[in-house]
Design a protein around this motif. Structure first.
Motif, PDB file in Angstrom:
ATOM      1  N   ALA A 148      -5.815 -12.461  -5.879  1.00 10.50           N
ATOM      2  CA  ALA A 148      -4.996 -12.218  -4.684  1.00 10.50           C
ATOM      3  C   ALA A 148      -5.474 -10.981  -3.940  1.00 10.50           C
ATOM      4  CB  ALA A 148      -3.530 -12.070  -5.080  1.00 10.50           C
ATOM      5  N   ALA A 149      -5.846  -9.936  -4.679  1.00 14.45           N
ATOM      6  CA  ALA A 149      -6.340  -8.715  -4.040  1.00 14.45           C
ATOM      7  C   ALA A 149      -7.656  -8.960  -3.311  1.00 14.45           C
ATOM      8  CB  ALA A 149      -6.507  -7.613  -5.082  1.00 14.45           C
ATOM      9  N   LEU A 150      -8.549  -9.737  -3.919  1.00 20.11           N
ATOM     10  CA  LEU A 150      -9.825 -10.035  -3.265  1.00 20.11           C
ATOM     11  C   LEU A 150      -9.631 -10.906  -2.025  1.00 20.11           C
ATOM     12  CD1 LEU A 150     -12.140 -10.569  -6.344  1.00 20.11           C
ATOM     13  CD2 LEU A 150     -12.253  -8.731  -4.673  1.00 20.11           C
ATOM     14  N   LEU A 151      -8.718 -11.866  -2.100  1.00 22.25           N
ATOM     15  CA  LEU A 151      -8.436 -12.688  -0.919  1.00 22.25           C
ATOM     16  C   LEU A 151      -7.837 -11.842   0.204  1.00 22.25           C
ATOM     17  CD1 LEU A 151      -7.107 -15.938  -2.565  1.00 22.25           C
ATOM     18  CD2 LEU A 151      -9.234 -15.645  -1.302  1.00 22.25           C
ATOM     19  N   ALA A 152      -6.937 -10.933  -0.154  1.00 22.40           N
ATOM     20  CA  ALA A 152      -6.360 -10.035   0.851  1.00 22.40           C
ATOM     21  C   ALA A 152      -7.434  -9.100   1.414  1.00 22.40           C
ATOM     22  CB  ALA A 152      -5.213  -9.230   0.241  1.00 22.40           C
ATOM     23  N   GLY A 153      -8.366  -8.682   0.562  1.00 23.19           N
ATOM     24  CA  GLY A 153      -9.469  -7.835   1.027  1.00 23.19           C
ATOM     25  C   GLY A 153     -10.360  -8.560   2.024  1.00 23.19           C
ATOM     26  N   GLY A 154     -10.620  -9.829   1.764  1.00 24.59           N
ATOM     27  CA  GLY A 154     -11.405 -10.620   2.719  1.00 24.59           C
ATOM     28  C   GLY A 154     -10.699 -10.754   4.053  1.00 24.59           C
ATOM     29  N   LEU A 155      -9.396 -10.958   3.992  1.00 26.86           N
ATOM     30  CA  LEU A 155      -8.604 -11.035   5.221  1.00 26.86           C
ATOM     31  C   LEU A 155      -8.605  -9.698   5.956  1.00 26.86           C
ATOM     32  CD1 LEU A 155      -6.735 -12.726   7.001  1.00 26.86           C
ATOM     33  CD2 LEU A 155      -4.837 -11.952   5.577  1.00 26.86           C
ATOM     34  N   ALA A 156      -8.503  -8.607   5.210  1.00 26.59           N
ATOM     35  CA  ALA A 156      -8.535  -7.276   5.826  1.00 26.59           C
ATOM     36  C   ALA A 156      -9.891  -7.004   6.479  1.00 26.59           C
ATOM     37  CB  ALA A 156      -8.222  -6.214   4.780  1.00 26.59           C
ATOM     38  N   LEU A 157     -10.984  -7.403   5.814  1.00 27.12           N
ATOM     39  CA  LEU A 157     -12.314  -7.232   6.410  1.00 27.12           C
ATOM     40  C   LEU A 157     -12.461  -8.034   7.699  1.00 27.12           C
ATOM     41  CD1 LEU A 157     -14.681  -7.397   3.317  1.00 27.12           C
ATOM     42  CD2 LEU A 157     -14.446  -5.493   4.889  1.00 27.12           C
ATOM     43  N   ALA A 158     -11.980  -9.266   7.691  1.00 23.89           N
ATOM     44  CA  ALA A 158     -12.072 -10.107   8.879  1.00 23.89           C
ATOM     45  C   ALA A 158     -11.239  -9.536  10.019  1.00 23.89           C
ATOM     46  CB  ALA A 158     -11.613 -11.530   8.551  1.00 23.89           C
ATOM     47  N   THR A 159     -10.053  -9.044   9.703  1.00 22.75           N
ATOM     48  CA  THR A 159      -9.185  -8.458  10.719  1.00 22.75           C
ATOM     49  C   THR A 159      -9.801  -7.194  11.303  1.00 22.75           C
ATOM     50  OG1 THR A 159      -7.254  -9.362   9.593  1.00 22.75           O
ATOM     51  CG2 THR A 159      -6.852  -7.598  11.178  1.00 22.75           C
ATOM     52  N   ALA A 160     -10.375  -6.358  10.449  1.00 21.45           N
ATOM     53  CA  ALA A 160     -11.015  -5.127  10.928  1.00 21.45           C
ATOM     54  C   ALA A 160     -12.214  -5.444  11.818  1.00 21.45           C
ATOM     55  CB  ALA A 160     -11.440  -4.273   9.748  1.00 21.45           C
ATOM     56  N   ALA A 161     -13.004  -6.427  11.435  1.00 17.05           N
ATOM     57  CA  ALA A 161     -14.156  -6.811  12.252  1.00 17.05           C
ATOM     58  C   ALA A 161     -13.708  -7.371  13.598  1.00 17.05           C
ATOM     59  CB  ALA A 161     -15.009  -7.832  11.515  1.00 17.05           C
ATOM     60  N   TRP A 162     -12.656  -8.171  13.581  1.00 20.89           N
ATOM     61  CA  TRP A 162     -12.139  -8.730  14.830  1.00 20.89           C
ATOM     62  C   TRP A 162     -11.607  -7.630  15.739  1.00 20.89           C
ATOM     63  CZ3 TRP A 162      -7.001  -8.878  16.632  1.00 20.89           C
ATOM     64  CH2 TRP A 162      -6.822  -9.646  17.769  1.00 20.89           C
ATOM     65  N   ALA A 163     -10.872  -6.681  15.165  1.00 22.71           N
ATOM     66  CA  ALA A 163     -10.314  -5.589  15.967  1.00 22.71           C
ATOM     67  C   ALA A 163     -11.414  -4.710  16.542  1.00 22.71           C
ATOM     68  CB  ALA A 163      -9.360  -4.755  15.117  1.00 22.71           C
TER      69      ALA A 163
END
Length: 65
Positions: free
Chosen positions: A41-56
């Protein structure tokens, strides 16, 4: 800077990192129990956080070179 000025590695390094982190998180959460569920779950959330940061960062127009 146009995409032609960037190397192939510079273009695909963040999507590749997000994919690898997500894949490890999915496999860990599906095959393991207990600690692996939390880690997945932490790794999946980390992937989502990376994608969100890149998008922002892309939306704001500031990119790290």
């Amino acid at each position: 800077m146009s995409p032609r000025d960037q190397g192939l590695w510079r273009i695909f390094r963040l999507p590749l990192l997000i994919g690898v982190v997500s894949l490890i998180g999915l496999v860990g959460a599906l095959l393991g129990d207990g600690l692996w569920d939390g880690l997945g779950a932490a790794l999946l959330a980390g992937g989502l956080a990376l994608a969100t940061a890149a998008w922002a960062r892309q939306r704001s127009g500031t990119r790290k070179t």
